[in-house]
Every structure is written in C-alpha cells, then in structure tokens.
Design a protein around this motif. Structure first.
Motif, PDB file in Angstrom:
ATOM      1  N   VAL A  67      31.487  -8.193 -12.393  1.00 18.32           N
ATOM      2  CA  VAL A  67      32.309  -8.591 -12.122  1.00 18.32           C
ATOM      3  C   VAL A  67      32.262  -9.433 -10.764  1.00 18.32           C
ATOM      4  O   VAL A  67      31.378  -9.667 -10.174  1.00 18.32           O
ATOM      5  CB  VAL A  67      33.567  -7.824 -11.852  1.00 18.32           C
ATOM      6  CG1 VAL A  67      35.044  -8.828 -12.016  1.00 18.32           C
ATOM      7  CG2 VAL A  67      33.362  -6.906 -13.111  1.00 18.32           C
ATOM      8  N   GLU A  68      32.477 -10.992 -11.688  1.00 13.39           N
ATOM      9  CA  GLU A  68      31.412 -11.965 -11.024  1.00 13.39           C
ATOM     10  C   GLU A  68      32.800 -12.486 -10.469  1.00 13.39           C
ATOM     11  O   GLU A  68      33.022 -13.422 -11.922  1.00 13.39           O
ATOM     12  CB  GLU A  68      30.162 -12.697 -11.588  1.00 13.39           C
ATOM     13  CG  GLU A  68      30.045 -14.048  -9.955  1.00 13.39           C
ATOM     14  CD  GLU A  68      28.386 -14.650 -11.473  1.00 13.39           C
ATOM     15  OE1 GLU A  68      28.614 -15.913 -11.099  1.00 13.39           O
ATOM     16  OE2 GLU A  68      27.472 -13.849 -11.141  1.00 13.39           O
ATOM     17  N   ALA A  69      33.515 -13.355  -9.596  1.00 13.34           N
ATOM     18  CA  ALA A  69      34.285 -14.480  -9.707  1.00 13.34           C
ATOM     19  C   ALA A  69      33.716 -15.922  -8.898  1.00 13.34           C
ATOM     20  O   ALA A  69      33.603 -16.268  -7.926  1.00 13.34           O
ATOM     21  CB  ALA A  69      35.727 -14.444  -8.658  1.00 13.34           C
ATOM     22  N   PRO A  70      33.142 -16.814 -10.353  1.00 12.35           N
ATOM     23  CA  PRO A  70      32.614 -17.447 -10.050  1.00 12.35           C
ATOM     24  C   PRO A  70      33.570 -18.708  -9.508  1.00 12.35           C
ATOM     25  O   PRO A  70      34.281 -19.059  -9.090  1.00 12.35           O
ATOM     26  CB  PRO A  70      32.845 -18.640 -11.401  1.00 12.35           C
ATOM     27  CG  PRO A  70      32.304 -16.975 -11.880  1.00 12.35           C
ATOM     28  CD  PRO A  70      33.585 -16.179 -12.261  1.00 12.35           C
ATOM     29  N   GLY A  71      32.620 -19.497  -7.891  1.00 11.05           N
ATOM     30  CA  GLY A  71      33.264 -20.241  -6.802  1.00 11.05           C
ATOM     31  C   GLY A  71      34.016 -19.039  -5.748  1.00 11.05           C
ATOM     32  O   GLY A  71      33.893 -19.614  -4.511  1.00 11.05           O
ATOM     33  N   VAL A  72      33.736 -18.013  -5.437  1.00 11.42           N
ATOM     34  CA  VAL A  72      34.435 -17.030  -5.623  1.00 11.42           C
ATOM     35  C   VAL A  72      33.599 -16.083  -4.960  1.00 11.42           C
ATOM     36  O   VAL A  72      33.508 -16.044  -3.177  1.00 11.42           O
ATOM     37  CB  VAL A  72      36.122 -16.423  -5.535  1.00 11.42           C
ATOM     38  CG1 VAL A  72      36.781 -15.498  -5.121  1.00 11.42           C
ATOM     39  CG2 VAL A  72      36.883 -17.673  -5.916  1.00 11.42           C
ATOM     40  N   ALA A  73      33.622 -14.793  -5.748  1.00 17.03           N
ATOM     41  CA  ALA A  73      32.311 -13.789  -5.052  1.00 17.03           C
ATOM     42  C   ALA A  73      31.419 -13.714  -6.138  1.00 17.03           C
ATOM     43  O   ALA A  73      31.187 -13.263  -7.619  1.00 17.03           O
ATOM     44  CB  ALA A  73      33.507 -12.864  -4.788  1.00 17.03           C
ATOM     45  N   ASP A  74      30.140 -13.738  -5.877  1.00 14.72           N
ATOM     46  CA  ASP A  74      29.204 -13.353  -6.777  1.00 14.72           C
ATOM     47  C   ASP A  74      29.397 -11.859  -7.137  1.00 14.72           C
ATOM     48  O   ASP A  74      28.795 -11.618  -8.705  1.00 14.72           O
ATOM     49  CB  ASP A  74      27.780 -13.507  -6.086  1.00 14.72           C
ATOM     50  CG  ASP A  74      27.531 -14.786  -6.121  1.00 14.72           C
ATOM     51  OD1 ASP A  74      28.279 -15.432  -6.892  1.00 14.72           O
ATOM     52  OD2 ASP A  74      26.351 -14.967  -4.992  1.00 14.72           O
ATOM     53  N   PHE A  75      29.412 -11.158  -6.532  1.00 14.96           N
ATOM     54  CA  PHE A  75      30.749 -10.282  -6.823  1.00 14.96           C
ATOM     55  C   PHE A  75      31.283  -9.130  -5.945  1.00 14.96           C
ATOM     56  O   PHE A  75      31.275  -8.934  -5.199  1.00 14.96           O
ATOM     57  CB  PHE A  75      28.878  -8.657  -6.058  1.00 14.96           C
ATOM     58  CG  PHE A  75      29.427  -7.236  -6.340  1.00 14.96           C
ATOM     59  CD1 PHE A  75      28.090  -6.273  -7.197  1.00 14.96           C
ATOM     60  CD2 PHE A  75      29.632  -5.893  -5.665  1.00 14.96           C
ATOM     61  CE1 PHE A  75      28.355  -5.057  -7.924  1.00 14.96           C
ATOM     62  CE2 PHE A  75      30.149  -5.283  -5.831  1.00 14.96           C
ATOM     63  CZ  PHE A  75      29.094  -4.772  -7.183  1.00 14.96           C
ATOM     64  N   ALA A  76      31.977  -8.871  -6.826  1.00  8.75           N
ATOM     65  CA  ALA A  76      33.600  -8.376  -6.372  1.00  8.75           C
ATOM     66  C   ALA A  76      34.402  -7.174  -6.489  1.00  8.75           C
ATOM     67  O   ALA A  76      34.428  -6.354  -6.680  1.00  8.75           O
ATOM     68  CB  ALA A  76      34.692  -9.851  -7.541  1.00  8.75           C
ATOM     69  N   GLY A  77      32.530  -6.406  -7.429  1.00 16.65           N
ATOM     70  CA  GLY A  77      32.812  -4.895  -8.368  1.00 16.65           C
ATOM     71  C   GLY A  77      32.110  -5.411  -9.500  1.00 16.65           C
ATOM     72  O   GLY A  77      31.623  -5.830  -9.864  1.00 16.65           O
ATOM     73  N   TYR A  78      32.688  -3.910  -9.678  1.00 16.74           N
ATOM     74  CA  TYR A  78      32.495  -3.669 -11.484  1.00 16.74           C
ATOM     75  C   TYR A  78      33.466  -2.842 -12.308  1.00 16.74           C
ATOM     76  O   TYR A  78      34.325  -2.294 -11.943  1.00 16.74           O
ATOM     77  CB  TYR A  78      30.945  -2.877 -11.303  1.00 16.74           C
ATOM     78  CG  TYR A  78      31.354  -1.268 -11.108  1.00 16.74           C
ATOM     79  CD1 TYR A  78      31.819  -0.407 -11.655  1.00 16.74           C
ATOM     80  CD2 TYR A  78      30.481  -0.669  -9.928  1.00 16.74           C
ATOM     81  CE1 TYR A  78      32.058   0.990 -11.541  1.00 16.74           C
ATOM     82  CE2 TYR A  78      30.444   0.482  -9.260  1.00 16.74           C
ATOM     83  CZ  TYR A  78      31.531   1.374  -9.831  1.00 16.74           C
ATOM     84  OH  TYR A  78      31.808   2.572  -9.884  1.00 16.74           O
ATOM     85  N   CYS A  79      32.786  -3.468 -13.818  1.00 19.77           N
ATOM     86  CA  CYS A  79      33.938  -3.208 -14.683  1.00 19.77           C
ATOM     87  C   CYS A  79      32.823  -2.833 -15.964  1.00 19.77           C
ATOM     88  O   CYS A  79      32.941  -3.417 -16.313  1.00 19.77           O
ATOM     89  CB  CYS A  79      35.255  -3.571 -14.837  1.00 19.77           C
ATOM     90  SG  CYS A  79      36.837  -3.672 -15.792  1.00 19.77           S
TER      91      CYS A  79
END
Length: 184
Positions: A67-79
């Motif tokens: 799970v990537e949050a563009p502009g926030v985190a390349d790797f926020a976690g996985y789902c």
C-alpha cells in the motif's frame, strides 16, 4: 507475475519492489505494529514475508499488495487477500489481512485499502465469502472489519495452529463477509 494494481482516492495497491523490503522490515520491527502479531525475529524472516506474498500472486493472481500513499509514503504497509494456509472449521477460505506502519495509523488507510481488496475479491475473483481473523483484544483491527461490513461469527473462535498452545495470541476471532452483503 506482477500483481494487478488497485487504486483508491488516496492509495495505490501495487506489486512488491525490492525497495519495499526495507519498509517491511522497519514496520515489522515496530512493537506497536506487531503488538497483536507473532514477532518477526530478523530481516531474513521479514524478507520471507515478501517472498510469500510474491509467490501467492504468482500462483493465484492475487495476494498481499504493497500500500502506497502517493506523496506521503512509498510503503505505508500491505493489504490483500490470501488463501488460508491451514485447516480449520471455516476452511478452505480466502482471508483479507492488513498490516500498516504505525506512522500511518488513524488515517483510514486500512479501511480504504481493504475495501479495494474486498471489491477485487468479490468482483474480479468471484469469491462468495471473504474472512478475517484477529485476536479478541485487537480492537483496532476488529473496528476495521466492522466498518467493512464484516460480521463476527460468534461460533467461529478458534486456536491458530501456528501459534504455541499457551501463547496469548493463539485464540482468534473470525469475521465473515459474503458477496451478497458487501457494500458496493
């Protein structure tokens, strides 16, 4: 095989990249993230999680997305979705699961990513039911399950076979969601 990419309003669920292993190890080294999960003892074991996720995609065409949050985190976690790898009263089954770096908690990412994975499971894979499990005291994950419309199977509690018999994380609660009950 590359995973199909899923997109939500704020997130991208995508294939694993070699650089994701650093984020995965950081997340799995965080005691807050791992509070209700069995510990991952070292980087080799952490990398094995990514290896299993990639292998599941190669075998089944679905699995755990980064799970990537563009502009926030390349790797926020996985789902994502995985076949339950053990025999229990509710198997065979496909389980939805998520794990997020604690730096990204409280933003609705787990619910948003899980909705995308559920939609994929019901609409693209044609699954009739998806399950979720956690320990009874993991109220954050249980709240996500309930926001997704999942319902606890009151007769479904079980002991996770991969956890030692006396371990406090052995007992699990089971949530279910049928395609006919899923929010579109």
């Amino acid at each position: 095989m590359n995973a199909p990419t899923l997109a939500t309003a704020r997130l991208t669920l995508r294939s694993w990249r070699p650089s994701d292993r650093d984020g995965l190890w950081r997340m799995q080294s965080d005691p807050r993230t791992m509070e209700f999960l069995m510990p991952v003892p070292d980087r080799t074991a952490s990398d094995a999680v990514a290896d299993r996720a990639e292998a599941h995609f190669a075998r089944h065409g679905f699995g755990l997305w980064v799970v990537e949050a563009p502009g926030v985190a390349d790797f926020a976690g996985y789902c994502g979705l995985v076949h339950v790898p053990y025999t229990e009263h509710f198997t065979p089954a496909v389980e939805i699961g998520w794990r997020f770096d604690s730096a990204y908690w409280g933003r609705g990412y787990a619910t948003e990513a899980a909705r995308a994975a559920l939609d994929f499971g019901f609409e693209k894979l044609g699954l009739d039911e998806i399950v979720a499990i956690t320990v009874p005291v993991n109220l954050r994950s249980r709240a996500v399950m309930e926001r997704l419309g999942m319902v606890r199977d009151e007769n479904g509690d079980f002991d996770l076979p991969s956890t030692p018999p006396s371990h406090p994380l052995r007992r699990q609660v089971l949530y279910r969601l049928r395609r006919s009950q899923a929010r579109s």
